[in-house]
Every structure is written in C-alpha cells, then in structure tokens.
Design a protein around this motif. Structure first.
Motif, PDB file in Angstrom:
ATOM      1  N   LEU A   1      43.173  33.447  35.904  1.00  0.00           N
ATOM      2  CA  LEU A   1      44.450  34.139  35.792  1.00  0.00           C
ATOM      3  C   LEU A   1      44.482  34.955  34.505  1.00  0.00           C
ATOM      4  CD1 LEU A   1      46.983  31.345  36.878  1.00  0.00           C
ATOM      5  CD2 LEU A   1      46.044  33.200  38.266  1.00  0.00           C
ATOM      6  N   ARG A   2      44.970  36.203  34.616  1.00  0.00           N
ATOM      7  CA  ARG A   2      45.086  37.078  33.447  1.00  0.00           C
ATOM      8  C   ARG A   2      46.555  37.169  33.047  1.00  0.00           C
ATOM      9  NH1 ARG A   2      45.639  42.511  31.649  1.00  0.00           N
ATOM     10  NH2 ARG A   2      43.943  43.240  30.295  1.00  0.00           N
ATOM     11  N   LEU A   3      46.867  36.653  31.862  1.00  0.00           N
ATOM     12  CA  LEU A   3      48.243  36.634  31.362  1.00  0.00           C
ATOM     13  C   LEU A   3      48.378  37.615  30.203  1.00  0.00           C
ATOM     14  CD1 LEU A   3      51.111  35.558  31.038  1.00  0.00           C
ATOM     15  CD2 LEU A   3      50.176  33.543  29.882  1.00  0.00           C
ATOM     16  N   SER A   4      49.109  38.706  30.438  1.00  0.00           N
ATOM     17  CA  SER A   4      49.305  39.712  29.393  1.00  0.00           C
ATOM     18  C   SER A   4      50.647  39.496  28.713  1.00  0.00           C
ATOM     19  CB  SER A   4      49.255  41.119  29.991  1.00  0.00           C
ATOM     20  OG  SER A   4      49.485  42.078  28.983  1.00  0.00           O
ATOM     21  N   PHE A   5      50.615  39.417  27.388  1.00  0.00           N
ATOM     22  CA  PHE A   5      51.833  39.160  26.632  1.00  0.00           C
ATOM     23  C   PHE A   5      52.532  40.431  26.172  1.00  0.00           C
ATOM     24  CE2 PHE A   5      49.572  35.134  26.274  1.00  0.00           C
ATOM     25  CZ  PHE A   5      50.589  34.232  26.552  1.00  0.00           C
ATOM     26  N   ASP A   6      52.115  41.589  26.687  1.00  0.00           N
ATOM     27  CA  ASP A   6      52.879  42.787  26.380  1.00  0.00           C
ATOM     28  C   ASP A   6      54.052  42.952  27.339  1.00  0.00           C
ATOM     29  OD1 ASP A   6      51.484  43.442  28.641  1.00  0.00           O
ATOM     30  OD2 ASP A   6      50.826  45.410  27.950  1.00  0.00           O
ATOM     31  N   THR A   7      54.182  42.027  28.284  1.00  0.00           N
ATOM     32  CA  THR A   7      55.331  41.990  29.187  1.00  0.00           C
ATOM     33  C   THR A   7      56.512  41.353  28.469  1.00  0.00           C
ATOM     34  OG1 THR A   7      53.863  41.732  31.093  1.00  0.00           O
ATOM     35  CG2 THR A   7      56.174  41.132  31.399  1.00  0.00           C
ATOM     36  N   ASP A   8      57.672  41.999  28.496  1.00  0.00           N
ATOM     37  CA  ASP A   8      58.859  41.431  27.862  1.00  0.00           C
ATOM     38  C   ASP A   8      59.284  40.171  28.600  1.00  0.00           C
ATOM     39  OD1 ASP A   8      59.110  43.385  25.907  1.00  0.00           O
ATOM     40  OD2 ASP A   8      60.311  44.696  27.191  1.00  0.00           O
ATOM     41  N   LEU A   9      59.493  39.096  27.853  1.00  0.00           N
ATOM     42  CA  LEU A   9      59.952  37.831  28.417  1.00  0.00           C
ATOM     43  C   LEU A   9      61.366  37.549  27.931  1.00  0.00           C
ATOM     44  CD1 LEU A   9      56.766  35.600  27.916  1.00  0.00           C
ATOM     45  CD2 LEU A   9      57.479  36.799  29.989  1.00  0.00           C
TER      46      LEU A   9
ATOM     47  N   ALA B   1      34.310  44.135  27.678  1.00  0.00           N
ATOM     48  CA  ALA B   1      33.184  43.194  27.673  1.00  0.00           C
ATOM     49  C   ALA B   1      33.637  41.818  28.144  1.00  0.00           C
ATOM     50  CB  ALA B   1      32.575  43.104  26.279  1.00  0.00           C
ATOM     51  N   LEU B   2      34.811  41.381  27.676  1.00  0.00           N
ATOM     52  CA  LEU B   2      35.339  40.080  28.100  1.00  0.00           C
ATOM     53  C   LEU B   2      35.680  40.096  29.590  1.00  0.00           C
ATOM     54  CD1 LEU B   2      36.360  37.222  27.566  1.00  0.00           C
ATOM     55  CD2 LEU B   2      38.545  38.216  26.817  1.00  0.00           C
ATOM     56  N   GLU B   3      36.290  41.179  30.062  1.00  0.00           N
ATOM     57  CA  GLU B   3      36.658  41.255  31.478  1.00  0.00           C
ATOM     58  C   GLU B   3      35.419  41.268  32.369  1.00  0.00           C
ATOM     59  OE1 GLU B   3      39.243  44.638  31.715  1.00  0.00           O
ATOM     60  OE2 GLU B   3      41.033  43.440  31.292  1.00  0.00           O
ATOM     61  N   ASP B   4      34.368  41.957  31.956  1.00  0.00           N
ATOM     62  CA  ASP B   4      33.122  41.964  32.727  1.00  0.00           C
ATOM     63  C   ASP B   4      32.542  40.556  32.817  1.00  0.00           C
ATOM     64  OD1 ASP B   4      33.308  44.662  33.145  1.00  0.00           O
ATOM     65  OD2 ASP B   4      31.915  45.213  31.522  1.00  0.00           O
ATOM     66  N   GLU B   5      32.586  39.837  31.699  1.00  0.00           N
ATOM     67  CA  GLU B   5      32.076  38.456  31.680  1.00  0.00           C
ATOM     68  C   GLU B   5      32.868  37.569  32.628  1.00  0.00           C
ATOM     69  OE1 GLU B   5      32.506  34.539  28.964  1.00  0.00           O
ATOM     70  OE2 GLU B   5      32.479  36.458  27.872  1.00  0.00           O
ATOM     71  N   VAL B   6      34.209  37.725  32.614  1.00  0.00           N
ATOM     72  CA  VAL B   6      35.075  36.904  33.468  1.00  0.00           C
ATOM     73  C   VAL B   6      34.811  37.210  34.939  1.00  0.00           C
ATOM     74  CG1 VAL B   6      37.467  36.486  34.141  1.00  0.00           C
ATOM     75  CG2 VAL B   6      36.854  36.604  31.719  1.00  0.00           C
ATOM     76  N   ARG B   7      34.653  38.484  35.276  1.00  0.00           N
ATOM     77  CA  ARG B   7      34.409  38.856  36.681  1.00  0.00           C
ATOM     78  C   ARG B   7      33.074  38.301  37.190  1.00  0.00           C
ATOM     79  NH1 ARG B   7      36.762  43.905  34.923  1.00  0.00           N
ATOM     80  NH2 ARG B   7      38.858  44.118  35.837  1.00  0.00           N
ATOM     81  N   GLU B   8      32.092  38.214  36.313  1.00  0.00           N
ATOM     82  CA  GLU B   8      30.799  37.655  36.706  1.00  0.00           C
ATOM     83  C   GLU B   8      30.876  36.146  36.903  1.00  0.00           C
ATOM     84  OE1 GLU B   8      27.838  38.739  33.890  1.00  0.00           O
ATOM     85  OE2 GLU B   8      27.978  40.896  34.289  1.00  0.00           O
ATOM     86  N   GLN B   9      31.695  35.491  36.082  1.00  0.00           N
ATOM     87  CA  GLN B   9      31.736  34.025  36.089  1.00  0.00           C
ATOM     88  C   GLN B   9      32.685  33.460  37.135  1.00  0.00           C
ATOM     89  OE1 GLN B   9      32.439  32.405  32.192  1.00  0.00           O
ATOM     90  NE2 GLN B   9      32.442  30.283  32.878  1.00  0.00           N
ATOM     91  N   TYR B  10      33.723  34.228  37.499  1.00  0.00           N
ATOM     92  CA  TYR B  10      34.751  33.708  38.405  1.00  0.00           C
ATOM     93  C   TYR B  10      34.844  34.563  39.663  1.00  0.00           C
ATOM     94  CZ  TYR B  10      35.895  31.125  34.218  1.00  0.00           C
ATOM     95  OH  TYR B  10      35.798  30.320  33.121  1.00  0.00           O
ATOM     96  N   ALA B  11      35.299  33.944  40.746  1.00  0.00           N
ATOM     97  CA  ALA B  11      35.375  34.632  42.041  1.00  0.00           C
ATOM     98  C   ALA B  11      36.397  35.753  42.035  1.00  0.00           C
ATOM     99  CB  ALA B  11      35.706  33.624  43.144  1.00  0.00           C
ATOM    100  N   ASP B  12      37.435  35.583  41.250  1.00  0.00           N
ATOM    101  CA  ASP B  12      38.491  36.604  41.220  1.00  0.00           C
ATOM    102  C   ASP B  12      39.257  36.466  39.914  1.00  0.00           C
ATOM    103  OD1 ASP B  12      40.112  38.675  42.043  1.00  0.00           O
ATOM    104  OD2 ASP B  12      41.462  37.392  43.221  1.00  0.00           O
ATOM    105  N   MET B  13      39.885  37.572  39.482  1.00  0.00           N
ATOM    106  CA  MET B  13      40.795  37.521  38.331  1.00  0.00           C
ATOM    107  C   MET B  13      42.148  38.049  38.804  1.00  0.00           C
ATOM    108  SD  MET B  13      40.337  38.723  34.377  1.00  0.00           S
ATOM    109  CE  MET B  13      40.058  40.465  34.682  1.00  0.00           C
ATOM    110  N   ALA B  14      43.122  37.156  38.896  1.00  0.00           N
ATOM    111  CA  ALA B  14      44.450  37.494  39.436  1.00  0.00           C
ATOM    112  C   ALA B  14      45.467  37.592  38.315  1.00  0.00           C
ATOM    113  CB  ALA B  14      44.878  36.440  40.449  1.00  0.00           C
TER     114      ALA B  14
END
Length: 584
Positions: free
Chosen positions: A56-64, A273-286
C-alpha cells in the motif's frame, strides 16, 4: 361603427422574466440529476479487489481532517476529504489482512498536529509489528528547520529513505508571541479584559506588553514535554538513547550525507528507485486510501455498531460549521446535541465515541453540551468515550467532563481550566477620527458590551463577578468528576495548559491513546468482547443527496467558505511552533 378589440398581453417585468428563467434552469438541473441517479443505480461500480502480496502506498500530502463537510458548498470547497480516523482504522485493517504485505509512505509535506502524528505513528508501528515491511520516502524533512513533525512520523517506519539533496530539519522548538498593546494604544484602541487566573493568557497578546512569567513557565513545560516524548519515541525506533536523541533534535538541521552516519536515515536516493524496487518485490502497489475505502465496514441497518460523533471547532450556540480544523470550524450546540440524541435513540448504537478537537469557546454552549452528554449516559444508559484529536482546551475540556472516559495522545493539548473575557474599546480611536457616537440607554447596564465606552465601575464589578461565577462552576464540575480536593484543584486549574501525558499524571484524563484505545474502552463499557464497527454519525450524505437538499431548499449554505475567512479574524496568533503545530 364596428369596434375591434385587440388583446395585448401585459408586459412581464424584468424580475418576472428572471424568475421564469431560473425556474426553467432548475427544472433542467432536476431532470439532469434524475438521469444521473438512474445511471448510478443501473451502473454500480465494481468493488475493488487486492492481489496477494500487495504493498500500500500512503501519501501524506493529502489533507487529513477530523470530520467532513455535510453540505454542497462545503463539499465543493473541500471535496470528500479523508480523516485521521480513516488512516488509523485503515492501517489497523491492513495489519490483519494477509494480502497486504508492505506499507510505502511518501512524505513530500505534512500538515498534522503533533498529537495526530502520534496517533498515526502508533498505527504504523502496529502494522510493522505484524512482520510486514514499512518504508518511507521524503524529498526532505523540512528545509532550514521545520521538519520535526515530519521526521517524527517517518521514524515509525522501519526504513527511512531521503533524497540526496534533502535535510533532516530538526532544530528544536521555537515559540514566538507578538504583543499588540502599545500598537493598539497608539491608534486609540483599549482592550478591556479580565481572566481567571494567571495562566489564562488568551487575551495577553492584546493586553500585555510582553510574555508573563506564568505563560513562559507553562510554555517551557509544554515544550519540554513535547521534546522529551519525541526524543524517547524516535530514539526507541532508531536505537539511539533518548538523551542523545534529544540533543540531536535540538542541534540540527542536518544534511543528507550526515544523517546516514548518524543513523537518522537508512538510504539516500530518489522516489523512482524506491518505487521500482517495490514493484519488483510485490505483486501490486495500491493506493492506501482506495484500500481504506474499499475495506471500511458497511453493516446492515440491523447490525450493532459504535457511533463516531465529531466535535470539532470553536464552541458556539447554533449549528456546526465545517472549516477544516479546530480554529476554522464551529462546534454548534444544535448540531452536536441533535447527533448525540439521534445516536442515543438508535437501538443498534451500543456506545458513542466523541472525537473532540476544540480550543474552547462559549461558557453556556459548553455547559449545554456537557449536560447533553450526561443525559445520554444517565437517561439512555449508553457509554460515551471521548477521544481527543489534537486539543480539548478550556471549553473543550469542559465538554469532556461529560464522558465516561477520556483518552488523548501524549502531546495533545488539554486543561486550561479558567476563563477570560472582555471587549475592545474604540472610544479614543473614534475621537481621533472625529466620529461621534450617540446612544440612548434605558437601564444602568444597557451599554455593558458597547465598544464605544469602557466599563463603568458598576459594570466592571458585574463583569468580574461573571468571571468568578464561570470559574467557580467550571472548577466545581472538574472537582466532582475527577475527585479533586481544593488543594489539588488549585494546582491543576488557574488556566494551566497540559500535554496529554501531563494530564494523565494529574488525573485530568483517563489514559493515553487515540481511537483504537477509545474503541477498546467502548467495548468494555458496553459489554461486548471486541469493538463493534465504528460508523460516522450521522451517516455522511452523498453528493446527490446534498444537491437534492440544495434544489429542494433553494439555499446554498456557506459551510466551508465563510469559516476560512472568519478564522483569520479569530485565530490565536500568539504561538507559532517550529516544526509542528499544536492544531491542524
């Protein structure tokens, strides 16, 4: 002679033509809305599904926020924003979901209070403790300082990645308080205020020339509490002793290359670079928020639930107004009491959790809400648990006294048991501008709140008695609810402000924690084995329902627009924290 009569229709006025045009316009809009509704019913969106081994990709630039707008204008202004509760409860569900195996945080910016950071941070740590990977990337943690809050949140992740050009902008905490008394005197404005007592400094920015000894003492205690807590938490996460970490947090900022040797950051690089690593290691990034929405509980009308009632904003009589934060919003007696009673009358609601975020407000509306909470507990026999979001100060703390249990994060702000009030007197300014004010007063105190003249001696006596009366009632309620004697009461009252950790030590609240702990307490008090699904109460209307309400009423409320402007006039400008904010 024949008479010919020719019928000529009366000419319509301009207003009649405008009214007719508006009529046609709304008829067309109504047909359009009906078509949209029919299409929505026919074409239901397929539920989201998630693959095995998903990150799971959690971006904190979203106003909470802590609540959501419930009217069309507010929704158009703010959209349908996610809340801190969405993040915390979504992380709790993801921690138990075998399909979710990692959490990737993205921290380009952050706009959360320190207490909100702590609550989300605890949920991230709990997620990681299940054996799942947690990694966060930030371009920089502040620049030239201002990064304490962001780095504090990042320390909850097992791995911290930062851009090579970034900084860890931890540089202690700075507090600045402007004082306007001399400036006001120059223009002929006299602030006529009173307070109970020396720690109740809400009007000092107008009435004083510098920070009082009492306020300086209180602020030093708060800041030391913030830093000590942050140093302990970050030090534990990064395997650095708390005392050393406290020195690190006050001696910065630090450049990226330095932070690697200091063990503040694990790796420098870029987000791709981090996103490429995550995509290789995990089936999906949601997307995390897609996941949180797709997995939130949707009980039937017959299922038992816990009700979540937001109580956000400055306390006033009337309706609540969403403005995006504690200072920009209005917490109205009518809205809060109505929601509370509706939840109390609902047989499926087994307990109520009040999510409180308020800097205070009016004494009488605070007392009204306190009474409503006691009514629900005593007459309806339903447990009420309070979860303090960022603050419950003054009138906000007054309200919390009506709950069965109160929880707050260590760095939440609470207490401020006292009262201040008064008026701005423009008499000399009016004279400088050659503006004459004439009045007709029937009654010796008819001009009590007039800004054209200061209090008379008799009016001043009544005003001081009023402050004494409010303070006596406030402290009596605190003493009764918390079991304090006169000596203990004097120690914790007089307007003192406390962190959540200090409040627990002094018996002002019941425990440290956020929504997760409030849910556990609600389960205990309501006699259920595990917490029931938590449902926002009342249920948030859809855009279609908001639009229908607008078309039926013909009125467009200004929720979410006017409060933003009003907040500029009402905000307390005295305290500015470097690196994080006390309120959102």
């Amino acid at each position: 002679m024949a008479l010919n009569f020719v019928y000529e229709p009366a000419k319509k006025s301009v207003l009649s033509r405008i009214a007719a045009a508006l009529n046609y316009f709304f008829c067309i809009i109504g047909v359009f809305v009906c078509l949209i509704a029919a299409f929505a019913l026919w074409h239901k969106e397929a539920p989201l599904s998630f693959k095995e081994n998903t990150a799971l990709r959690l971006s904190f630039d979203t106003d909470l926020y802590e609540d959501r707008p419930s009217d069309l204008a507010g929704a158009l202004t703010f959209g349908n924003p996610p809340t801190v509760a969405d993040v915390v409860l979504g992380l709790n569900r993801a921690a138990k979901d075998p399909k979710i195996t990692a959490l990737v945080g993205y921290l380009p910016s952050l706009d959360l209070s320190l207490a909100q950071i702590q609550e989300i941070r605890d949920a991230i740590i709990a997620f990681g403790e299940t054996g799942k990977r947690t990694v966060v990337f930030a371009p920089s943690f502040g620049e030239m300082g201002g990064g304490l809050g962001a780095y504090y949140l990042a320390s909850a992740f097992k791995e911290i990645h930062m851009q090579p050009t970034g900084e860890v902008g931890v540089a202690g905490v700075s507090v600045e308080s402007p004082y306007f008394r001399k400036a006001l005197e120059k223009i002929g404005v006299h602030p006529s205020f009173g307070a109970r007592y020396e720690y109740k400094t809400g009007a000092d920015s107008l009435t004083a020339e510098k920070m009082s000894a009492a306020e300086r003492e209180n602020l030093k205690e708060l800041i030391d509490g913030f830093l000590t807590q942050a140093a302990a938490d970050i030090g534990k996460a990064r395997a650095i002793p708390a005392e050393r970490m406290k020195k690190i947090l006050t001696d910065g900022p630090y450049f990226a290359d330095t932070t690697l040797n200091m063990r503040l950051v694990d790796k420098t690089g870029y987000i791709d670079a981090l996103e490429d690593e995550v995509r290789e290691q995990y089936a999906d990034m949601a997307d995390f928020f897609d996941y949180a929405y797709a997995t939130e509980p949707r009980p039937s009308a017959k299922d038992d639930v816990f009700a979540l009632i937001p109580a956000i904003g400055t306390i006033q009589t009337g309706d609540s107004v969403f403005g995006g934060g504690a200072y920009a919003s209005v917490l109205g007696t009518a809205t809060f009491s109505g929601n509370l009673r509706d939840a109390a009358d609902d047989e499926t609601v087994k307990a109520i959790i009040v999510r409180l975020d308020s800097p205070g407000g009016g004494y009488i509306p605070s007392d009204t809400m306190w009474r409503e909470l006691n009514y629900v507990k005593s007459v309806k026999n339903k447990p009420v648990v309070c979860s303090i979001a960022s603050m419950a100060a003054s009138g906000g703390y007054f309200i919390s006294l009506g709950c069965d249990a109160v929880f707050a994060e260590p760095s939440a702000i609470t207490g401020s048991i006292g009262v201040f009030g008064g008026k701005m007197v423009f008499k000399n300014l009016l004279a400088k501008l050659d503006i004459a004010v004439s009045s007709v007063n029937v009654g010796k105190n008819a001009g009590l709140i007039s800004p054209a003249a200061d209090f008379t001696p008799e009016q001043r006596k009544f005003f001081e008695q009023s402050l004494d009366r409010v303070y006596a009632d406030f402290t009596a309620k605190v003493a009764e609810r918390r079991g304090f004697d006169a000596k203990k009461l004097d120690k914790i009252a007089r307007g003192r402000v406390f962190t959540g950790a200090q409040a627990v030590e002094n018996g002002l609240i019941d425990g440290i924690g956020g929504l997760t702990q409030a849910l556990e307490k609600a389960a205990e008090l309501s006699g259920v084995k595990v917490p029931l699904p938590l449902i926002e109460y009342p249920i948030q209307p859809t855009r279609f329902e908001m639009l229908s309400d607008f078309l039926m009423s013909g009125k467009l409320k200004t929720t979410g627009i006017v409060p933003k402007f009003k907040s500029l006039l009402k905000r307390d400008f005295r305290v500015f924290f470097d690196g994080f904010s006390v309120e959102k």
